[in-house]
Design a protein around this motif. Structure first.
Motif, mmCIF file in Angstrom:
data_model
loop_
_atom_site.group_PDB
_atom_site.id
_atom_site.type_symbol
_atom_site.label_atom_id
_atom_site.label_comp_id
_atom_site.label_asym_id
_atom_site.label_seq_id
_atom_site.Cartn_x
_atom_site.Cartn_y
_atom_site.Cartn_z
ATOM 1 N N HIS A 259 0.813 -1.221 0.000
ATOM 2 C CA HIS A 259 0.000 0.000 0.000
ATOM 3 C C HIS A 259 0.842 1.264 0.000
ATOM 4 C CE1 HIS A 259 -3.347 -2.686 0.982
ATOM 5 N NE2 HIS A 259 -2.407 -3.348 1.623
ATOM 6 N N ALA A 260 2.051 1.162 0.424
ATOM 7 C CA ALA A 260 2.915 2.345 0.475
ATOM 8 C C ALA A 260 4.358 1.913 0.226
ATOM 9 C CB ALA A 260 2.774 3.057 1.820
ATOM 10 N N PRO A 261 4.699 1.666 -1.037
ATOM 11 C CA PRO A 261 6.057 1.206 -1.361
ATOM 12 C C PRO A 261 6.996 2.398 -1.533
ATOM 13 C CG PRO A 261 4.691 1.164 -3.329
ATOM 14 C CD PRO A 261 3.832 1.729 -2.221
ATOM 15 N N VAL A 262 7.322 3.014 -0.435
ATOM 16 C CA VAL A 262 8.069 4.280 -0.455
ATOM 17 C C VAL A 262 9.516 4.053 -0.904
ATOM 18 C CG1 VAL A 262 8.840 6.213 0.968
ATOM 19 C CG2 VAL A 262 6.626 5.125 1.426
ATOM 20 N N PRO A 263 9.981 4.757 -1.938
ATOM 21 C CA PRO A 263 11.353 4.543 -2.427
ATOM 22 C C PRO A 263 12.394 5.289 -1.594
ATOM 23 C CG PRO A 263 10.195 6.038 -3.901
ATOM 24 C CD PRO A 263 9.215 5.653 -2.814
ATOM 25 N N PHE A 264 12.409 4.995 -0.320
ATOM 26 C CA PHE A 264 13.375 5.610 0.599
ATOM 27 C C PHE A 264 13.893 4.516 1.511
ATOM 28 C CE2 PHE A 264 14.005 7.637 4.881
ATOM 29 C CZ PHE A 264 15.134 8.370 4.559
ATOM 30 N N TYR A 265 15.203 4.372 1.573
ATOM 31 C CA TYR A 265 15.753 3.437 2.542
ATOM 32 C C TYR A 265 16.739 4.139 3.444
ATOM 33 C CZ TYR A 265 19.917 2.823 -0.527
ATOM 34 O OH TYR A 265 21.046 3.011 -1.289
ATOM 35 N N VAL A 266 16.847 3.642 4.667
ATOM 36 C CA VAL A 266 17.830 4.193 5.601
ATOM 37 C C VAL A 266 18.788 3.086 6.023
ATOM 38 C CG1 VAL A 266 16.568 6.147 6.548
ATOM 39 C CG2 VAL A 266 16.170 3.870 7.481
ATOM 40 N N ASP B 241 -10.694 4.603 0.558
ATOM 41 C CA ASP B 241 -10.470 3.175 0.317
ATOM 42 C C ASP B 241 -10.065 2.929 -1.143
ATOM 43 O OD1 ASP B 241 -10.453 0.635 1.371
ATOM 44 O OD2 ASP B 241 -12.592 0.275 1.115
ATOM 45 N N GLU B 242 -9.549 1.767 -1.395
ATOM 46 C CA GLU B 242 -9.421 1.203 -2.746
ATOM 47 C C GLU B 242 -8.500 1.994 -3.673
ATOM 48 O OE1 GLU B 242 -10.628 -1.563 -2.518
ATOM 49 O OE2 GLU B 242 -12.641 -1.627 -1.700
ATOM 50 N N ASN B 243 -7.749 2.945 -3.175
ATOM 51 C CA ASN B 243 -6.827 3.643 -4.080
ATOM 52 C C ASN B 243 -5.539 2.845 -4.292
ATOM 53 O OD1 ASN B 243 -6.376 4.268 -1.382
ATOM 54 N ND2 ASN B 243 -7.055 6.378 -1.645
ATOM 55 N N ASP B 244 -5.427 1.703 -3.592
ATOM 56 C CA ASP B 244 -4.275 0.831 -3.838
ATOM 57 C C ASP B 244 -4.487 -0.017 -5.092
ATOM 58 O OD1 ASP B 244 -6.378 -0.369 -2.499
ATOM 59 O OD2 ASP B 244 -5.142 -1.759 -1.372
ATOM 60 N N GLY B 245 -5.700 -0.581 -5.195
ATOM 61 C CA GLY B 245 -5.961 -1.512 -6.297
ATOM 62 C C GLY B 245 -5.514 -2.904 -5.946
ATOM 63 N N ASN B 246 -5.996 -3.842 -6.739
ATOM 64 C CA ASN B 246 -5.545 -5.210 -6.549
ATOM 65 C C ASN B 246 -5.441 -5.846 -7.924
ATOM 66 O OD1 ASN B 246 -5.094 -7.902 -5.941
ATOM 67 N ND2 ASN B 246 -6.242 -7.773 -4.035
ATOM 68 N N VAL B 247 -4.281 -5.675 -8.485
ATOM 69 C CA VAL B 247 -4.067 -6.142 -9.851
ATOM 70 C C VAL B 247 -4.148 -7.670 -9.894
ATOM 71 C CG1 VAL B 247 -2.408 -6.202 -11.734
ATOM 72 C CG2 VAL B 247 -2.839 -4.069 -10.537
ATOM 73 N N ASN B 248 -3.777 -8.326 -8.806
ATOM 74 C CA ASN B 248 -3.921 -9.783 -8.775
ATOM 75 C C ASN B 248 -5.374 -10.208 -8.868
ATOM 76 O OD1 ASN B 248 -1.518 -11.195 -8.820
ATOM 77 N ND2 ASN B 248 -1.059 -10.586 -6.729
ATOM 78 N N GLU B 249 -6.240 -9.437 -8.252
ATOM 79 C CA GLU B 249 -7.665 -9.726 -8.402
ATOM 80 C C GLU B 249 -8.156 -9.261 -9.763
ATOM 81 O OE1 GLU B 249 -10.000 -8.128 -5.251
ATOM 82 O OE2 GLU B 249 -9.460 -9.711 -3.856
ATOM 83 N N ALA C 236 -3.683 3.778 0.376
ATOM 84 C CA ALA C 236 -2.459 3.844 -0.425
ATOM 85 C C ALA C 236 -1.752 5.155 -0.154
ATOM 86 C CB ALA C 236 -2.784 3.738 -1.918
ATOM 87 N N SER C 237 -0.450 5.078 -0.016
ATOM 88 C CA SER C 237 0.306 6.299 0.198
ATOM 89 C C SER C 237 1.680 6.118 -0.415
ATOM 90 C CB SER C 237 0.396 6.624 1.690
ATOM 91 O OG SER C 237 0.852 7.946 1.869
ATOM 92 N N ASN C 238 2.490 7.130 -0.294
ATOM 93 C CA ASN C 238 3.812 7.039 -0.881
ATOM 94 C C ASN C 238 4.662 8.183 -0.348
ATOM 95 O OD1 ASN C 238 5.850 6.012 -2.579
ATOM 96 N ND2 ASN C 238 4.307 5.395 -4.069
ATOM 97 N N ALA C 239 5.827 8.355 -0.936
ATOM 98 C CA ALA C 239 6.706 9.444 -0.519
ATOM 99 C C ALA C 239 5.984 10.776 -0.710
ATOM 100 C CB ALA C 239 7.987 9.407 -1.341
ATOM 101 N N GLY C 240 6.313 11.740 0.137
ATOM 102 C CA GLY C 240 5.740 13.073 -0.004
ATOM 103 C C GLY C 240 4.504 13.303 0.838
ATOM 104 N N PRO D 212 -2.530 14.083 7.212
ATOM 105 C CA PRO D 212 -2.963 13.379 8.438
ATOM 106 C C PRO D 212 -3.787 12.126 8.139
ATOM 107 C CG PRO D 212 -4.333 15.296 8.051
ATOM 108 C CD PRO D 212 -3.321 15.280 6.947
ATOM 109 N N TYR D 213 -3.124 11.156 7.524
ATOM 110 C CA TYR D 213 -3.819 9.930 7.158
ATOM 111 C C TYR D 213 -3.038 8.710 7.636
ATOM 112 C CZ TYR D 213 -7.322 12.385 4.521
ATOM 113 O OH TYR D 213 -8.383 13.182 4.194
ATOM 114 N N VAL D 214 -3.787 7.687 8.004
ATOM 115 C CA VAL D 214 -3.212 6.460 8.530
ATOM 116 C C VAL D 214 -3.587 5.317 7.584
ATOM 117 C CG1 VAL D 214 -3.107 4.918 10.520
ATOM 118 C CG2 VAL D 214 -3.496 7.378 10.854
ATOM 119 N N LEU D 215 -2.593 4.514 7.236
ATOM 120 C CA LEU D 215 -2.819 3.381 6.334
ATOM 121 C C LEU D 215 -3.480 2.208 7.057
ATOM 122 C CD1 LEU D 215 0.633 3.727 4.658
ATOM 123 C CD2 LEU D 215 -1.475 3.552 3.316
ATOM 124 N N TYR D 216 -4.221 1.420 6.292
ATOM 125 C CA TYR D 216 -4.863 0.196 6.801
ATOM 126 C C TYR D 216 -5.010 -0.721 5.602
ATOM 127 C CZ TYR D 216 -8.815 1.807 4.189
ATOM 128 O OH TYR D 216 -9.604 2.199 3.134
#
Lengths: 716, 716
Positions: A132-139, A366-374, A422-426, A431-435
């Motif tokens: 849901h949030a594959p953020v391209p940032f690693y530490v 809701d549902e802004n992630d999608g489910n391409v497998n489905e 769904a979320s990402n970098a930026g 003020p939103y929480v993923l689920y």
């Protein structure tokens, strides 16, 4: 044979001398764009990216107050190449370096040794970058971060690829005779990435510590969010087809049973049509929405509305959105192009009139992630009117929805708090929480811990359980997350669904209500300093190996430090949380270096060691670090404007200070300086602890009447 | 508000009139490149593709003998677009159209309604295009196929994307009130694809039937392979670290126990070092390889060698391959660039000397799929000396290994047969069978059925079982696959591992040996006509709905026709195989239209209906179609040159003919016409069946002494 050999030699002669590094160039144009943050442009980046799309402004002032950081990597080891419409990147790695991040992963926190393709989509049980949030940032444990500012499906080989031009080469091992030492993934000395775009903007984020790198990354994108105070109360999402009367009855039941509730979430049934959405109240189930919302407001309960992005042909705004949407439908609904002001204008205008003006506090998107497998989402081939491609839009969609809804509330000087799938970098400042729909309790906690590396928030929501023990354990854990929620959309569960554990469940929800000042301060640190509210132990300097190993305990502790710790985490500076999973009769708890004390009793628990505990069902194990202060208010079942006395629980014996945060709890006035930091200072005179509570001269607190210190730990 | 509306109107005016079809152009340059096969070039295709890389030559003569086929689609509905370094494709779909193919999938055969990203990699339990042979070819129940000739990771949205410019639009359904009719994936009227390349060559393959489309596709790439006869015997792969004496003892045990075995497969332990590979015999475990191989040859047993592509630094050919390999290592081994003649030259030269010259019959080529989830493979960033990119090479690797090894044997006029873990389009003529580490028995059978649509072969190899029942069921099924094999690499299992079922296991292996002429003819049809040896029921015209439904049986049959049939399949023209899975006490078997007869008894079983059977452990249920001939030879435990009498089992009552194929069984002389088709003709005089066996004048058979007809079904 001879002829053959000759032809090879000819071929070798024709190859470029360095056939291995062909095309790879050192990235040289690094600029310090913010204190301790460098960026470089490779090739020709896309016109849209995470930071542009989010519009979040760097918190330069806060970044300036951080410790100085030098460029953390050997620049000569950072390579890039664009070819074939793609951009290839290489960053160096040390052999003893640990990597974390890349967003919301559920199975592990240490990402080194794995391959990811960062692609927003419903998490399917495998940590491969599809989440849901594959953020391209690693530490890195070495105290820096790398951020790729590209809204694309990025491939990341995190220490798994071995280049022939690398200085360190793994040895070939004969599996036939040396199976024990053979490894599936020989360690590579770099992170290689592929961005499917003609170019990219990359950031290197300095430390000096790993926590500093995370904080800098969060501040780069505007700092974390500060939820309204009511958002930190307890949330109850009622079954989808409940009517306004059924919801009112449920609220009455919370009162009758003396269970806290601050927010009621309505699921799809509030809408006249859903999947796709009209965003209009259903006149049969909610004949008087304004009255309904106002009645709950009178009881200090907010209302949050479920929605998704796909616009029903029956929606009043469908016609206006037709030219502003992609050329594919989802469930026969439009997919609005949220990058366009016109689009968000049409929607905001409608939402303001029909939701915000009657008192709606926020959304669950809701549902802004999608489910391409489905098999469902708009495909990458989708054209959007703005020219944004389907894959870019997919990576940005949840974030863009957060942005426009946040803006809508901000324009009213009103804070919101909600949920997004769904979320990402930026998006850290939104003020939103993923689920999600996944439901493994241990994996939910891993996700919670992972959220700390990536500027995102996560709730391990409770939905249902097969038994009372699991129910209590899930409720306990969710109360130590950014959003304490029961989601009964389809389960119909209530907090009191399991009779035998009503007290245990009520106790932990009430404990969360008492801890509100602590949680709120923790979030203020996220907003002002970029320090995440939930924290992996790997972000703590105290969570490091002991150089001197004196006994078995020390070696056990050191062994745990290198393990992937997925079942304990910090909330804020002082509180170590140990969520227990159903079925666990005992638990090995690793305590970082320094003295730790039991939250409930104040008793000494350990110091840089692994302790074994036998958790009882009535409590989630909590530990406080030496000198830690936990401010607590009396139990209230709702979050109100009522001023309350504060008990300041002090643990251990160390001199310390804690900067308790307060403001009006609901507006953005704090951004104009309307907030207070109350210094809770402990000093020592001989063996005696001296506590003081300092409100800066001329300032006031909004929420507190008085402060009373309580020493939780007996004197030595 | 007014101002706002105006700004939307301005924006609408600025948008192109057809904002939805922007950039999509009709593909117009179709050329009939082979009879009933059309190709078109879109944009600027890659310089390497499947057909170029495989070098397979279309079987034009065979294609010319097929029924005429018109261009099967509405050309105005085939659209393409290149932008952003990618190629987007759209092909139309009818509402009642079923789709099959896209290579080796394990969970379903019907692909419509799903999304795939075709990416070679170890199958991980989800049908998402990530598999050992993600062939970019699909066929339609309407009798045509579409093939994308691009060695890239292609995204396929198979009837799952709904375009706003489509003529057929799904209705919006309110999930709140109409959950029953709401669907996750509304049906789209197209297949949309994305090829990450500047252009692509696409093929439309005509029918008129779906089987014709599959056959044409196979003939386009040179027709299917014809294995040597010995390849159709029983294979035993011994434990990895067995010595030559242990292998000899195992062979002796086969003899003693009277179990057939034709091929011994040696796993990594035959090599001096493996993972990475030296390709050299280990002098401790195999001190006398030539003698060892010759001794087995004397018993008519062939030897097959395991290998993978990654070259050990200890290999004699390492130095020569250094300039001919990619710039990343795997397990510290080189990844050779198999697109270069120099590379395959170095390797072939070594293999000839050390393997082929001493009598090795072929290879099992492992690990060319990779497992990116586990974190190992050369990454897409890899540079190869030829300029082939990492992703292209990944899609081609297994196929290129098949090509060079096939060529090596072909140069000796010697057929080979082996195993490979990765394949793709263009490889149908290479005599290799896919396998993997996955082990679900039902899913293995689904893969077997799926192989029939995609020009690939698959073996549901038996490795081990938790009980005797599963062992029998797996052995029975694998004996009706292209390669009947026990793989004991790590399990150490023997065919007789389960004492209580030794007879059942031996029986089915012996049945396979008896069926050799039938299997061989079936493969000849693959080679000469492109008709796959294993066949999904969906490839049969008889497997279609009944227009007239007269009773419950008919409706049940019609219901099954639309189901995804994953537990029965045809082998050749006449044999319907019903593999049973452990635990199944009964099975519903769907019989296509026409009379079907029990293979063992000749009794009538049904006609266009679903029958319920209670399978016994001793037999795999087999059915023969009306008029079907099954040629069988006496049981032999090895495949030899011995000429044998043939029993021609005839089932049912229909006049029929069967063209029994024969040749020398081991060389490519058949390509020069050195083969025979023996016509097995049945006519009817009144109620009496008349059989005749016709060997064309002047021709001979290599394998048979005499023919004896046997009517299996009692006269009516």
């Amino acid at each position: 044979m001879l002829i053959f050999r000759r032809s090879i030699k000819v071929l070798i002669a024709l190859l470029p001398i360095c056939s291995f590094c062909r095309g790879q160039n050192q990235v040289s144009n690094w600029h310090e764009v913010q204190p301790g943050i460098w960026s470089a442009i490779i090739g020709k980046p896309d016109s849209i990216d995470f930071l542009k799309a989010s519009g979040a402004k760097p918190q330069t002032a806060a970044l300036k107050t951080m410790p100085a950081a030098a460029f953390p990597l050997d620049k000569s080891q950072i390579m890039a190449e664009t070819r074939d419409g793609r951009t290839y990147l290489k960053f160096p790695l040390q052999p003893d370096e640990k990597l974390f991040g890349l967003g919301l992963n559920f199975k592990r926190t240490q990402i080194r040794g794995n391959v990811y393709r960062l692609h927003i989509e419903h998490y399917n049980g495998i940590d491969d970058g599809t989440t849901h949030a594959p953020v391209p940032f690693y530490v890195s444990s070495k105290g820096y971060g790398v951020f790729i500012n590209a809204a694309r499906y990025i491939d990341v080989w995190a220490g798994t690829s071995v280049r022939r031009d690398s200085k360190t080469q793994p040895q070939a091992i004969d599996m036939n005779t040396n199976k024990k030492n053979w490894v599936t993934v020989p360690s590579g000395d770099n992170v290689e990435m592929m961005v499917p775009a003609q170019g990219v903007e990359v950031y290197v984020v300095g430390g000096p510590t790993i926590m500093d790198a995370v904080s800098r990354y969060n501040l780069l994108q505007g700092g974390g969010c500060l939820p309204p105070k009511w958002g930190l109360g307890f949330w109850d999402r009622t079954p989808s087809l409940y009517t306004q009367d059924q919801v009112a009855a449920e609220v009455a039941e919370f009162k009758k049973r003396d269970f806290p509730v601050s927010v009621i979430g309505l699921e799809p049934g509030w809408q006249s049509r859903a999947y796709p959405c009209t965003y209009a109240w259903d006149s049969t189930r909610f004949p008087q929405p304004a009255k309904f919302v106002q009645a709950l407001a009178a009881s200090n309960i907010k209302v949050n509305l479920w929605l998704h992005a796909w616009v029903s042909p029956q929606s009043a705004i469908y016609k206006s959105l037709e030219p502003l949407s992609g050329d594919h439908t989802i469930w026969a609904g439009l997919a609005p192009d949220f990058t366009l002001k016109s689009t968000t204008g049409v929607i905001s205008n409608y939402f303001r009139k029909t939701h915000l003006d009657i008192g709606i506090s926020g959304y669950k998107m809701d549902e802004n992630d999608g489910n391409v497998n489905e098999g469902w989402y708009y495909p990458d081939m989708t054209h959007f009117p703005s020219g944004t491609t389907g894959d870019q839009m997919h990576q940005l969609y949840g974030m863009l929805m957060q942005k426009f809804t946040t803006t809508m509330f901000r324009e009213r000087n009103q804070r919101t708090y909600g949920l997004v799938r769904a979320s990402n970098a930026g998006a850290a400042s939104f003020p939103y929480v993923l689920y999600d729909d996944y439901y493994s309790h241990p994996d939910f906690i891993t996700a919670l811990i992972n959220s700390s590396f990536s500027g995102i928030l996560w709730t391990p929501e409770a939905r249902s359980s097969k038994d009372a023990e699991d129910w209590v354990r899930r409720m306990q854990a969710v109360c130590f997350s950014p959003l304490a929620m029961l989601n009964a959309w389809s389960s119909g569960a209530k907090p009191w669904s399991f009779d035998t554990v009503n007290k245990e469940v009520a106790d932990v929800i009430k404990l969360r209500m008492q801890l509100l000042p602590y949680f709120y301060t923790t979030f203020a640190d996220y907003a002002f300093k970029g320090v995440p509210p939930v924290r992996s132990l790997n972000l703590l300097p105290e969570f490091s190996v002991k150089e001197e190993v004196n006994n078995k305990k020390d070696s056990l502790y050191n062994a745990f430090v290198s393990k992937d710790i997925k079942n304990e985490f910090m909330v804020g500076d002082n509180l170590l949380v140990v969520p227990i999973f159903a079925g666990e009769k005992s638990r090995d708890v690793v305590l970082p270096k320094g003295n730790w004390y039991d939250f409930y009793t104040g008793h000494y628990a350990g110091n840089g060691e692994v302790i074994s505990i036998e958790p009882t069902l009535d409590k989630i194990p909590l530990y406080v670090k030496d000198g830690g202060v936990i401010p607590m208010i009396p139990v209230r079942n709702q979050v109100t404007d009522e001023k309350l006395p504060v008990e300041l629980r002090y643990y251990g014996h160390q001199p310390s200070s804690f900067e308790l945060y307060d403001d009006d709890g609901k507006t953005f006035d704090y951004e104009k300086g309307k907030y207070v930091r109350i210094s809770l200072i402990t000093t020592k005179k001989g063996n005696k602890l001296l506590h003081s509570t300092v409100i800066p001269r001329g300032q006031k607190s909004w929420s507190f009447t008085s402060f009373k210190w309580r020493d939780m730990t007996e004197e030595k």
